[in-house]
Design an enzyme around this catalytic site. Sequence first.
Site, PDB file in Angstrom:
ATOM      1  N   GLY A  69       3.419   6.282   8.701  1.00 44.68           N
ATOM      2  CA  GLY A  69       4.751   6.426   8.120  1.00 44.68           C
ATOM      3  C   GLY A  69       5.666   5.279   8.473  1.00 44.68           C
ATOM      4  N   ASN A  70       5.305   4.514   9.527  1.00 41.68           N
ATOM      5  CA  ASN A  70       6.080   3.321   9.873  1.00 41.68           C
ATOM      6  C   ASN A  70       5.785   2.151   8.927  1.00 41.68           C
ATOM      7  OD1 ASN A  70       6.158   4.395  13.097  1.00 41.68           O
ATOM      8  ND2 ASN A  70       7.920   3.215  12.387  1.00 41.68           N
ATOM      9  N   SER A  71       4.737   2.258   8.132  1.00 43.37           N
ATOM     10  CA  SER A  71       4.365   1.157   7.246  1.00 43.37           C
ATOM     11  C   SER A  71       5.522   0.734   6.365  1.00 43.37           C
ATOM     12  CB  SER A  71       3.195   1.583   6.345  1.00 43.37           C
ATOM     13  OG  SER A  71       1.994   1.585   7.051  1.00 43.37           O
ATOM     14  N   ASP A 103       0.091  -7.606   1.418  1.00 46.72           N
ATOM     15  CA  ASP A 103       0.489  -6.202   1.530  1.00 46.72           C
ATOM     16  C   ASP A 103       2.010  -6.045   1.579  1.00 46.72           C
ATOM     17  OD1 ASP A 103       0.094  -3.483   1.588  1.00 46.72           O
ATOM     18  OD2 ASP A 103      -0.185  -3.374   3.759  1.00 46.72           O
ATOM     19  N   HIS A 132       0.815  -1.222   0.000  1.00 52.30           N
ATOM     20  CA  HIS A 132       0.000   0.000   0.000  1.00 52.30           C
ATOM     21  C   HIS A 132       0.844   1.266   0.000  1.00 52.30           C
ATOM     22  CE1 HIS A 132       0.276  -0.167   4.558  1.00 52.30           C
ATOM     23  NE2 HIS A 132       0.437   1.126   4.360  1.00 52.30           N
ATOM     24  N   ILE A 144      -7.319 -24.897  -4.292  1.00 55.71           N
ATOM     25  CA  ILE A 144      -8.072 -26.148  -4.374  1.00 55.71           C
ATOM     26  C   ILE A 144      -9.514 -25.930  -4.827  1.00 55.71           C
ATOM     27  CG2 ILE A 144      -6.634 -27.352  -2.694  1.00 55.71           C
ATOM     28  CD1 ILE A 144      -8.730 -26.810  -0.578  1.00 55.71           C
ATOM     29  N   GLY A 145      -9.957 -24.685  -4.868  1.00 53.90           N
ATOM     30  CA  GLY A 145     -11.278 -24.404  -5.421  1.00 53.90           C
ATOM     31  C   GLY A 145     -12.432 -24.735  -4.509  1.00 53.90           C
ATOM     32  N   VAL A 146     -12.391 -24.230  -3.264  1.00 52.67           N
ATOM     33  CA  VAL A 146     -13.504 -24.439  -2.343  1.00 52.67           C
ATOM     34  C   VAL A 146     -13.793 -23.156  -1.572  1.00 52.67           C
ATOM     35  CG1 VAL A 146     -13.189 -26.920  -1.975  1.00 52.67           C
ATOM     36  CG2 VAL A 146     -11.937 -25.290  -0.546  1.00 52.67           C
ATOM     37  N   GLN A 147     -15.055 -22.989  -1.188  1.00 54.07           N
ATOM     38  CA  GLN A 147     -15.409 -21.986  -0.197  1.00 54.07           C
ATOM     39  C   GLN A 147     -15.354 -22.678   1.158  1.00 54.07           C
ATOM     40  OE1 GLN A 147     -19.178 -20.107  -1.037  1.00 54.07           O
ATOM     41  NE2 GLN A 147     -18.672 -19.798  -3.188  1.00 54.07           N
ATOM     42  N   ILE A 148     -14.597 -22.110   2.078  1.00 54.37           N
ATOM     43  CA  ILE A 148     -14.431 -22.742   3.387  1.00 54.37           C
ATOM     44  C   ILE A 148     -14.825 -21.772   4.488  1.00 54.37           C
ATOM     45  CG2 ILE A 148     -12.648 -24.387   2.704  1.00 54.37           C
ATOM     46  CD1 ILE A 148     -10.552 -22.434   3.733  1.00 54.37           C
TER      47      ILE A 148
END
Length: 521
Positions: A259-261, A188, A158, A316-320
């Site tokens: 600013g520490n980011s 990030d 960011h 892997i193609g799943v909603q968990i």
Amino acid sequence: MTNRPTMSPQEKSSHRSVLSARKWALMASVVAGLGAGAYGLGINGAGNWFSTPAAAQVSSEVRKVAQPVGFADIVERVKPSVISVKVRMGDRGRDDVAGLSDDSPFQPGSPMERFFRRFGGPDGMPPGMRGNRGRGMVTGQGSGFLISADGYAVTNNHVVDGADKVEVTTDDGKTYTAKVIGTDARTDLALIKVEGGSNFPYAKLSEGKPRIGDWVLAVGNPFGLGGTVTAGIVSASGRDIGSGPYDDFIQIDAPVNKGNSGGPAFNVEGEVIGVNTAIYSPSGGNVGIAFSIPANTVQAVITQLKDKGMVSRGWIGVQIQPVTQEIADSLGLKKAEGALVAEPQADGPAAKAGIESGDVIIGVNDTPVKDARELARTIGGFAPGNTVKLNIIHKGKEKVANLTLGQLPNTIEAKADFDRGDVGRGADVPRLGLTVVPASSVAGAGKEGVVVTDIDPKGLAADRGFKEGDVILEVGGKAVAGAGDVRDALAAAKTENKNSILLRVRSGGASRFVALPLAKG
């Protein structure tokens, strides 16, 4: 009983003298700060200080085990590797920023805007970001640290995302231009290359995990004041702050501000244990709660960014979703652990391997996974194309599914909500406090399940987050097509003396399981 050798009066006197010398040497070390010279100090009968070999030995031992009274030596060693990062987002016309809030560079309602609205300052800005709308320009300041002598450095995504120009200032006050090598929004993190040097001082990433209570030093560029050092301890680990599926933050109490980011958090060995990313603050200033990305995550991400400029993750193609205690009870599980499969994606690796809704993934390659977040991090750590073994519980029995990982898509396709139109009130399900109609009677709702058309605000369903338009697909593991099916499934569960029942619900294009308690009597 053990026989002890008898000491002569002269030996006893000498022994007492040695013990006395050690005692006074230790006291002198505390008072004088690790001793008063090369020989240590003793005291004679007249009260005069004198040096003794025994006292010198104790003083030396104390110096070896004593903790440092300050961090100056560590800071002197690591501070040159820390850089201040300044970015310019370019000349933007008013049309380009019309959709933004007065000060935020992110679209309202976007994940990044929500994240910084919650964890950034009161204006929702990420740490160090400043806007100059009058000139159509956005600039920002953050921190970073060098990881190689030839100028590779780590910062936050960011901080540099969308930057047209990046400049860094080193600890000795010199300014260099830098280019962005690659970024990873999910963690990030960003990798940049500082140009114009070949012998930069650099920091080393720690290979071990910090312990709660360990000292930590944060070095960075808060409020544009470069080269600032703060100290604290590791407060917690494994924190999930709601920024994404790979949250695994280290919480520290070293003062961290805007600013520490992108700046490093060092241990007392001078190694980087994390990258400072976010603060929790209602006022925008430090309140002793900051979050850092762990060094092992940083190492894995920047290696890929350096090699190919992007991060590829297994999929892997799943909603968990997490396995709560109520869900565990509904499924007959002994422990509330693992990741519950809400829905496998059509033609995805999991669906091809036979994984179904309601399965619980409890391990990867025979290594247990604690929860859904740990499963996401574990799978994301594999490269696409790798073959993994998933340990799952399917209908109460353990089984193994082998599959080849796909590549995690960069975006998830949004699904439009259906038009409920005028479908009437529907049939009541009093036990749940809602009203439903068959999904087949609602245009665009599909042929499976029942659509919720009305909710009692004081009922059980409302308490568990149901809303109008949700589609109930299964109740107690059985498909439902009308209100009668829902009522029958609830009655059967009560007859079997179950404490709760599991409903599979589709809401806004995503599926989830909801455990509802069953009233007794």
